[in-house]
Design an enzyme around this catalytic site. Structure first.
Site, PDB file in Angstrom:
ATOM      1  N   GLU A  40      -2.036  -5.632   0.104  1.00 11.11           N
ATOM      2  CA  GLU A  40      -2.239  -7.070   0.049  1.00 11.11           C
ATOM      3  C   GLU A  40      -1.607  -7.629   1.323  1.00 11.11           C
ATOM      4  O   GLU A  40      -0.463  -7.286   1.641  1.00 11.11           O
ATOM      5  CB  GLU A  40      -1.536  -7.699  -1.169  1.00 11.11           C
ATOM      6  CG  GLU A  40      -1.803  -9.200  -1.233  1.00 11.11           C
ATOM      7  CD  GLU A  40      -0.990  -9.949  -2.276  1.00 11.11           C
ATOM      8  OE1 GLU A  40      -0.019  -9.384  -2.802  1.00 11.11           O
ATOM      9  OE2 GLU A  40      -1.323 -11.113  -2.552  1.00 11.11           O
ATOM     10  N   ARG A 264       6.443   6.094  -6.320  1.00 16.84           N
ATOM     11  CA  ARG A 264       6.710   5.424  -5.053  1.00 16.84           C
ATOM     12  C   ARG A 264       7.986   5.955  -4.422  1.00 16.84           C
ATOM     13  O   ARG A 264       8.840   6.548  -5.081  1.00 16.84           O
ATOM     14  CB  ARG A 264       6.831   3.921  -5.267  1.00 16.84           C
ATOM     15  CG  ARG A 264       8.043   3.529  -6.103  1.00 16.84           C
ATOM     16  CD  ARG A 264       8.082   2.041  -6.352  1.00 16.84           C
ATOM     17  NE  ARG A 264       7.927   1.306  -5.110  1.00 16.84           N
ATOM     18  CZ  ARG A 264       7.439   0.062  -5.037  1.00 16.84           C
ATOM     19  NH1 ARG A 264       7.079  -0.556  -6.146  1.00 16.84           N
ATOM     20  NH2 ARG A 264       7.338  -0.568  -3.888  1.00 16.84           N
ATOM     21  N   LYS A 274       9.186  -5.970  -1.384  1.00 16.78           N
ATOM     22  CA  LYS A 274       8.610  -6.886  -0.391  1.00 16.78           C
ATOM     23  C   LYS A 274       9.206  -8.281  -0.536  1.00 16.78           C
ATOM     24  O   LYS A 274       9.451  -8.971   0.437  1.00 16.78           O
ATOM     25  CB  LYS A 274       7.095  -6.967  -0.600  1.00 16.78           C
ATOM     26  CG  LYS A 274       6.259  -6.392   0.528  1.00 16.78           C
ATOM     27  CD  LYS A 274       4.810  -6.852   0.341  1.00 16.78           C
ATOM     28  CE  LYS A 274       3.836  -5.752   0.754  1.00 16.78           C
ATOM     29  NZ  LYS A 274       2.438  -6.143   0.499  1.00 16.78           N
TER      30      LYS A 274
END
Length: 560
Positions: A40, A264, A274
RNA sequence: UGAACUAUGGUGUAAUGGUAACACAGCAGAUUUUGGUUCUGUCGUUCCAGGUUCGAAUCCUGGUAGUUCAACCA
C-alpha cells in the site's frame, strides 16, 4: 534405457514450504508461476518488505515465472504518489524488476461491476447503520453478532442505493455496502464484511472519479484473480482473511488465485510498524524516512548497506510460518561479508591524538604504498603521505596498559600501518592532566615492507599525517532503541521511552587525503574501525561519513 | 470464555518414520603489517503427557504456551 547420472556435486539447498507448494503445483501440471508484491503506498518500504520482495520476486525467478508490482491503493486517505515513487526506487535498488505495474485502482470499474453481481445474487446489501452500530452488531470473538435491520432490503432497493452511493448522493459514513454472509460466523471476517465505504476524498490516481472505495478484503483477492496470480503470498496476520479471499473468488466464479502466508520478519532492537515509523518521521525524532537509523530500505541504503547484503540476509533468515525475532547481528554479518570483499581500505582517525616523531626531519614528506583491498588484488594500491606530525586514535594509546594491550604505551613499540615502527618516549598533558600529545621516535630502517633486524611487533595501528589530513564529520549510528524488544514497556511507559538518545553521535575526525573524492554512498573500510560511506549531505567542503557497521572487535569484547 | 496459525540449541532455518544438521551468536586456538579476513576446534536443541511403531522432531490423542482476528486500515 538411458541412465541419468546426476554428477552435479552441489547439494541442493532444501526447499522452504513455499517452494514445496510451488513444486507440488508444478508436479500437478500447473506450470505457470505468477506472484505479486502488493504494497500500500502509505509509507516507505522497510527491511521486512525486503524479505517479502525477495520471496515474491525470487520465487518467480526460480520457477521461470513472473512477479507483478501492484499498489494496493484502496484507501486514498492515507496514500500518496511520494510513496509510490519511493517503493519503485527501493525495489529496483534491491535488484528486482516487475513484470507489470498495476494498481488496485485500475480495477475499480470491474470491482464495482462485481459488486452489482453480488447484489443481484442477494449476497450484498446497503447498510444505513452508523459505524458504531455496525461495530456493536458484529459481536465479539466469543459472541455472535446481530443482523442489521437493513439486511433484508430488496435487490432493487440495494441496486438503487448503491448506484446513488457511487453517484455521490450520500455523505461519508452514511452508508456502506456489505456482503450478506453470516452474522454468527466464528470467523469475524464473515460477519457481513464491509465491501465499500463512502469517502469523498481525492485519490492520487483516480482523482475525484470515485467517492466509494473498496475495502481490502473485497479488493485484494479479485485483484489477484484479474492478474491471474497463482501464488498470492502474504504475511501470517492475513491468515484469517484467506477464507474470505476464497469466498469472493468462488462466489464470483473467477480465476482461482490462492493465498499462502509466511511469518513476517522481526529484528532485535528494531521497530517494524509502519505507523510507528511514520510517527518518528512526523515528530522529527529521526531526520526522515531515509535516516540511517531507520529500518527502511532507503535508510539502510543511506547508511551504506548494499543490495547484495540485504538479499543475502533475506536468504539467510529463510521462510517459515512461526513467529521469529532475528538477531541484528545476522544483518550486520551480511553487510560485513559483502563489504569485506568489495570495500577499499583507507585510514581514518576518529578520535585524534597528536603524535610527534621527534627524530623525523621537519618538513619532510614521504609517500608510502598501501594496499587498497587485501581481498581483491585488482583493487591495486595507493600512496599515503607520512610526516613528522601524525594523528592516531586515542584508544590506541594507554599510559598504563592492561595485560595483552598490543598498542602504544610508554616505552613500547608499535607498527604504524604501511609505515614505520615507532616507540613512545614521552607523554604530554595539559593542566587538567589530559593527554594532548605523544612524542615518539621512529626506526628509519623499518619502513613499509622492511624490518632491519627482523624484529616483529604485535601491535599495528592506523594513523593520518596531520598536514595532509582531511577533516570530516563522522556519524556513528547505533540502533534507535536500546531495548532488544522495543515494544516491551515498563508500567506507564510507551515504546518511545525505549528510544536510545545516543543512537546518533556526530564526531569530527581526520581522513587520509585519498578519501576526498569518494562518491556518495561508496563503501570504504576505515582500517581497524569499520565500514563507512559518504552521506548524501556530504560535499567536498564538508565531508560527512556514515558508519555502516563496525568491524568485529575482539579486543573490545575481551574488555567488556 | 470462539476461531485460526505456530511450537527443534541463545537466534534463525533444515531433517518429509531410520545417526537431529547448517548458519549467526558465544567460547578456545592457529595465521595475520587491520585485535579485520581466513582456518581449526568447541559449546549447546526436538513444549509436556500418553499412544502407534522394530524405530517418532516427524503419525495419533489430550494438554500447555505463543501469535493473530472484534477499523467504514492494509
Amino acid at each position: 534405457m538411458a541412465i541419468e547420472i546426476n554428477d552435479t556435486p552441489t547439494k541442493e539447498k532444501s526447499a522452504n514450504f513455499l517452494e514445496e507448494i510451488i513444486q507440488e503445483s508444478i508436479a500437478r501440471g500447473e506450470t505457470r508461476v505468477q506472484t505479486r508484491f502488493p504494497p500500500e503506498p502509505n509509507g516507505y518500504l522497510h527491511i521486512g518488505h525486503a524479505k517479502s520482495i525477495c520471496i515474491n520476486f525470487g520465487l518467480a525467478k526460480k520457477y521461470g515465472g513472473k512477479c507483478n508490482l501492484r499498489f494496493d491503493d484502496t484507501n486514498p486517505v492515507k496514500e500518496d504518489v511520494e510513496y509510490v515513487d519511493s517503493i519503485k526506487r527501493d525495489i529496483q535498488w534491491l535488484g528486482f524488476d516487475w513484470a507489470i505495474e498495476r494498481y488496485a485502482s485500475d480495477y475499480f470499474e470491474q470491482l464495482y461491476d462485481w459488486a452489482i453481481v453480488l447484489i443481484n445474487k442477494g449476497l450484498a446489501y446497503v447498510d444505513d447503520q452508523t459505524q458504531e452500530a455496525i461495530r456493536e452488531g458484529r459481536g465479539t470473538v466469543s459472541e455472535p453478532g446481530k443482523e442489521s435491520p437493513w439486511r433484508n432490503r430488496s435487490v432493487a432497493e440495494n441496486l438503487d442505493l448503491f448506484t446513488r452511493m457511487k453517484n455521490g448522493e450520500f455523505a461519508d459514513g452514511a452508508k456502506v455496502l456489505r456482503a450478506k454472509i453470516d452474522m454468527a460466523h466464528p470467523n469475524m471476517l464473515f460477519r457481513d464484511p464491509i465491501m465499500y465505504r463512502i469517502l469523498h476524498t481525492e485519490h492520487h490516481r483516480t482523482g475525484n472519479k470515485w467517492c466509494i472505495y473498496p475495502m481490502y478484503d473485497y479488493a485484494h483477492g479479485q485483484s489477484d484473480s484479474i492478474e491471474q496470480i497463482t501464488h498470492s503470498i502474504c504475511t501470517l496476520e492475513f491468515d484469517v482473511h484467506r477464507p474470505i479471499y476464497d469466498w469472493f473468488i468462488q462466489t464470483l466464479d473467477i480465476f482461482p488465485s490462492h493465498q499462502y502466508e509466511f511469518a513476517r520478519l522481526n529484528l532485535t532492537y528494531t521497530l517494524m510498524s509502519k505507523r510507528k515509523l511514520l510517527k518518528l518521521v512526523q515528530e522529527h525524532t529521526v531526520t526522515g524516512w531515509d535516516d540511517p537509523r531507520m529500518p527502511t530500505i532507503c535508510g539502510l541504503r543511506r547508511k551504506g548497506y548494499t543490495p547484495a547484503s540485504v538479499r543475502a540476509f533475506a536468504e539467510m533468515v529463510g521462510v517459515a510460518k512461526r513467529d521469529n525475532v532475528i538477531d541484528l547481528s545476522k544483518l550486520e554479518y551480511c553487510v560485513r561479508e559483502d563489504l569485506n570483499k568489495i570495500a577499499e581500505r583507507r585510514m581514518a582517525v576518529l578520535d585524534p591524538l597528536k603524535v610527534v616523531i621527534t627524530n623525523y626531519e621537519e618538513g619532510r614528506i614521504e609517500q608510502f604504498t598501501a594496499v587498497n583491498n587485501p581481498e581483491n588484488e585488482d583493487a591495486g594500491t595507493r600512496q599515503i603521505p607520512f610526516s613528522k606530525e601524525i594523528y592516531i586514535d586515542r584508544n590506541d594509546f594507554m599510559e598504563v596498559p592492561p595485560a595483552k594491550y598490543y598498542r602504544l604505551s610508554p616505552g613500547h613499540e608499535v607498527r604504524l600501518r604501511y609505515a614505520y615502527l615507532i616507540q613512545c618516549q614521552e607523554v604530554i598533558k595539559d593542566a587538567d592532566g589530559k593527554i594532548i600529545e605523544i612524542r615518539c621516535t621512529y626506526d628509519p630502517s623499518s619502513g613499509n615492507g622492511s624490518s632491519s633486524d627482523g624484529r616483529r611487533v604485535k601491535g599495528v595501528i592506523h594513523w593520518v599525517s596531520a598536514a595532509q589530513a582531511l577533516s570530516a564529520e563522522i556519524r556513528l549510528f547505533k540502533p534507535l532503541f536500546n531495548k532488544e524488544n522495543p515494544e516491551e514497556v515498563e508500567e506507564g511507559q510507551t515504546w518511545e521511552d525505549n528510544l536510545d538518545p545516543e543512537s546518533l553521535v556526530k564526531i569530527s575526525g581526520f581522513l587520509e587525503p585519498s578519501l576526498r573524492e569518494t562518491p556518495i554512498g561508496q563503501a570504504v573500510q576505515f582500517e581497524r574501525v569499520g565500514y563507512f560511506c559518504p552521506d548524501t549531505e556530504s560535499t567536498p567542503n564538508h565531508l560527512i561519513f556514515n558508519r555502516t557497521v563496525t568491524l568485529k572487535d575482539s579486543w573490545a569484547k575481551m574488555n567488556k
